[in-house]
Design a protein around this motif. Sequence first.
Motif, PDB file in Angstrom:
ATOM      1  N   MET A  45     -52.293  26.274   3.177  1.00 36.09           N
ATOM      2  CA  MET A  45     -51.036  26.983   3.427  1.00 36.09           C
ATOM      3  C   MET A  45     -50.075  26.094   4.198  1.00 36.09           C
ATOM      4  O   MET A  45     -50.482  25.201   4.951  1.00 36.09           O
ATOM      5  N   SER A  46     -48.798  26.346   3.985  1.00 33.62           N
ATOM      6  CA  SER A  46     -47.760  25.613   4.704  1.00 33.62           C
ATOM      7  C   SER A  46     -46.620  26.554   5.041  1.00 33.62           C
ATOM      8  O   SER A  46     -46.164  27.326   4.183  1.00 33.62           O
ATOM      9  N   MET A  47     -46.181  26.503   6.283  1.00 35.76           N
ATOM     10  CA  MET A  47     -44.942  27.169   6.676  1.00 35.76           C
ATOM     11  C   MET A  47     -43.839  26.136   6.501  1.00 35.76           C
ATOM     12  O   MET A  47     -43.856  25.073   7.132  1.00 35.76           O
ATOM     13  N   PHE A  48     -42.902  26.444   5.623  1.00 31.51           N
ATOM     14  CA  PHE A  48     -41.794  25.534   5.344  1.00 31.51           C
ATOM     15  C   PHE A  48     -40.579  25.903   6.192  1.00 31.51           C
ATOM     16  O   PHE A  48     -40.292  27.085   6.402  1.00 31.51           O
ATOM     17  N   PHE A  49     -39.865  24.870   6.633  1.00 30.00           N
ATOM     18  CA  PHE A  49     -38.630  25.030   7.397  1.00 30.00           C
ATOM     19  C   PHE A  49     -37.527  24.293   6.629  1.00 30.00           C
ATOM     20  O   PHE A  49     -37.598  23.077   6.443  1.00 30.00           O
ATOM     21  N   ARG A  50     -36.539  25.013   6.175  1.00 30.05           N
ATOM     22  CA  ARG A  50     -35.495  24.424   5.336  1.00 30.05           C
ATOM     23  C   ARG A  50     -34.540  23.537   6.135  1.00 30.05           C
ATOM     24  O   ARG A  50     -34.359  23.724   7.327  1.00 30.05           O
ATOM     25  N   GLY A  51     -33.905  22.607   5.441  1.00 24.72           N
ATOM     26  CA  GLY A  51     -32.804  21.845   6.034  1.00 24.72           C
ATOM     27  C   GLY A  51     -33.058  20.376   6.224  1.00 24.72           C
ATOM     28  O   GLY A  51     -32.211  19.544   5.932  1.00 24.72           O
ATOM     29  N   TYR A 103     -36.960  19.088   4.195  1.00 26.89           N
ATOM     30  CA  TYR A 103     -37.662  20.220   4.786  1.00 26.89           C
ATOM     31  C   TYR A 103     -38.729  19.722   5.747  1.00 26.89           C
ATOM     32  O   TYR A 103     -39.101  18.545   5.746  1.00 26.89           O
ATOM     33  N   GLY A 104     -39.230  20.655   6.555  1.00 20.87           N
ATOM     34  CA  GLY A 104     -40.360  20.373   7.427  1.00 20.87           C
ATOM     35  C   GLY A 104     -41.466  21.363   7.158  1.00 20.87           C
ATOM     36  O   GLY A 104     -41.231  22.423   6.558  1.00 20.87           O
ATOM     37  N   THR A 105     -42.682  21.065   7.603  1.00 21.98           N
ATOM     38  CA  THR A 105     -43.815  21.967   7.389  1.00 21.98           C
ATOM     39  C   THR A 105     -44.798  21.923   8.556  1.00 21.98           C
ATOM     40  O   THR A 105     -44.908  20.929   9.263  1.00 21.98           O
ATOM     41  N   ILE A 106     -45.486  23.041   8.727  1.00 23.24           N
ATOM     42  CA  ILE A 106     -46.746  23.075   9.481  1.00 23.24           C
ATOM     43  C   ILE A 106     -47.798  23.502   8.471  1.00 23.24           C
ATOM     44  O   ILE A 106     -47.641  24.524   7.789  1.00 23.24           O
ATOM     45  N   ASN A 107     -48.860  22.700   8.347  1.00 23.79           N
ATOM     46  CA  ASN A 107     -49.835  22.877   7.269  1.00 23.79           C
ATOM     47  C   ASN A 107     -51.221  23.181   7.818  1.00 23.79           C
ATOM     48  O   ASN A 107     -51.586  22.721   8.906  1.00 23.79           O
ATOM     49  N   MET A 108     -51.985  23.940   7.025  1.00 20.79           N
ATOM     50  CA  MET A 108     -53.378  24.212   7.389  1.00 20.79           C
ATOM     51  C   MET A 108     -54.253  24.177   6.143  1.00 20.79           C
ATOM     52  O   MET A 108     -53.911  24.775   5.118  1.00 20.79           O
ATOM     53  N   ASP A 109     -55.371  23.463   6.223  1.00 19.57           N
ATOM     54  CA  ASP A 109     -56.366  23.419   5.159  1.00 19.57           C
ATOM     55  C   ASP A 109     -57.735  23.719   5.763  1.00 19.57           C
ATOM     56  O   ASP A 109     -58.074  23.183   6.830  1.00 19.57           O
ATOM     57  N   CYS A 110     -58.513  24.555   5.074  1.00 23.00           N
ATOM     58  CA  CYS A 110     -59.874  24.832   5.529  1.00 23.00           C
ATOM     59  C   CYS A 110     -60.678  25.360   4.343  1.00 23.00           C
ATOM     60  O   CYS A 110     -60.114  25.653   3.279  1.00 23.00           O
ATOM     61  N   LEU A 207     -43.378  30.913   3.690  1.00 21.98           N
ATOM     62  CA  LEU A 207     -44.802  30.574   3.727  1.00 21.98           C
ATOM     63  C   LEU A 207     -45.338  30.435   2.307  1.00 21.98           C
ATOM     64  O   LEU A 207     -45.076  31.283   1.454  1.00 21.98           O
ATOM     65  N   VAL A 208     -46.096  29.365   2.063  1.00 22.61           N
ATOM     66  CA  VAL A 208     -46.740  29.156   0.764  1.00 22.61           C
ATOM     67  C   VAL A 208     -48.248  29.077   0.991  1.00 22.61           C
ATOM     68  O   VAL A 208     -48.708  28.339   1.864  1.00 22.61           O
ATOM     69  N   VAL A 209     -49.003  29.845   0.192  1.00 24.51           N
ATOM     70  CA  VAL A 209     -50.464  29.898   0.341  1.00 24.51           C
ATOM     71  C   VAL A 209     -51.118  29.749  -1.024  1.00 24.51           C
ATOM     72  O   VAL A 209     -50.668  30.346  -2.007  1.00 24.51           O
ATOM     73  N   ALA A 210     -52.179  28.959  -1.086  1.00 19.01           N
ATOM     74  CA  ALA A 210     -52.998  28.847  -2.299  1.00 19.01           C
ATOM     75  C   ALA A 210     -54.459  28.947  -1.882  1.00 19.01           C
ATOM     76  O   ALA A 210     -54.918  28.192  -1.022  1.00 19.01           O
TER      77      ALA A 210
END
Length: 427
Positions: A45-51, A103-110, A207-210
Amino acid sequence: MKRFIFFINFILVFHIANAQTKAISFDVNGLKVILKSTQKETVSMSMFFRGGVMNYNAERAGIENLALASAATCGTKNYSVVDYQELADEYGIDISGSSTTDYGTINMDCISKYLDQGWKLFSDAVINPAFDKTEFQTTKERMITGIYHSQSDPETRIEQLSMESMFKDSPYSVNPLGTSKTLGGFTAEMVSNYYHNELLNKNKMFLVVAGNITKEELEKKIQASFSTLKGKAYAPPVYDRKTLTGEHLVIEQRDIATNYMSCIMNAPTMTNADYYAFVLAINALSGSMNYELRTKLGLSYAPGAIVKIQQIPYTSMFVSTTQPKKAFKAMITVYNNIKEGKYGERYLEALKKEHRDRYYRHQESASSIVKDLGEAEVLGDYSITENMVANFNKVSLQNMKDSFGKYLKGAIWIYLGDEQVGRAAFQ
């Protein structure tokens, strides 16, 4: 008869399964969410921040990249730096943050069975980052070291020169990583204020999640964790997409054994109907360059061409060589052959297959799915990536030739290496 019924059932199951893999979009308390449910053993998942760079001026270059990296690593309100890192290590949770041009992101993988633990760390990093001063200083020093290393790398430097030359005097030319000078001036308080006051805004976030999670499960997690997320007025940036005209030369003296050249030209945006034909034409250009300059003439080990996909895209035709003059002439020859459409239906089908294969390979990785969907959303709409294979399959030879001539009318030649040899090469 039984075989026929089995075949029909198989087709129905296939279509149902295929429909289930389509990404969906929904809102939770005003936060846009894009979900692609999968049966994978990992979740991303990633929280995207536009700009991106349009969020700040050149004097603050790098502040967003530093803010997101620090939010993901410098502890939170509920977890000290040590506890945060120990939990991440114990459950194999990878959390990171960064910012690019758009854009910017905070990402998480588990892995899926530790999703609850991963979500706790991820959501707290987004909502409650602590910006621990000691860890922040370590993160900042690591980034400054990275900038020094990037400046000595010719391929990174020529990409920076390309952006600076293509978008001169525009906010879009700012390096999202910043400079050693700008990063050196940031304090934990400054970066924390930037994050909480300018980035943490659900109107510029999504937020994008797969992974193996349902819409209902994800909605519950978002409701519980992001209920305090506020929205502020946000006006999307306006991008000045100018068309290059004429030819220009930019040279930077560098004492290196191999000289680097890049030809920068225009390109259509991802939402443009010409995009698919143009990308295939540039792929044809890249393949032909590789054959002519590397295989046939032995002038370079890595020639090629790409479309730099971003809000203001551009085309780059590049080569590294010890014989700039010969390489320049060969590049022009290959370019003219592609412009004239000297390739056939068989080559087009091979290009389409390459894109199909790449798309399906990306679908094998949850993190790649998230990145593709998020970038497409930033650049126009997440569904672009879902429909990409079908749109590439529609491209004809005439479409490729028309798009190539439509966008490639002006150029900036970038040269990094021996200046005297470089100037002679372009005469």
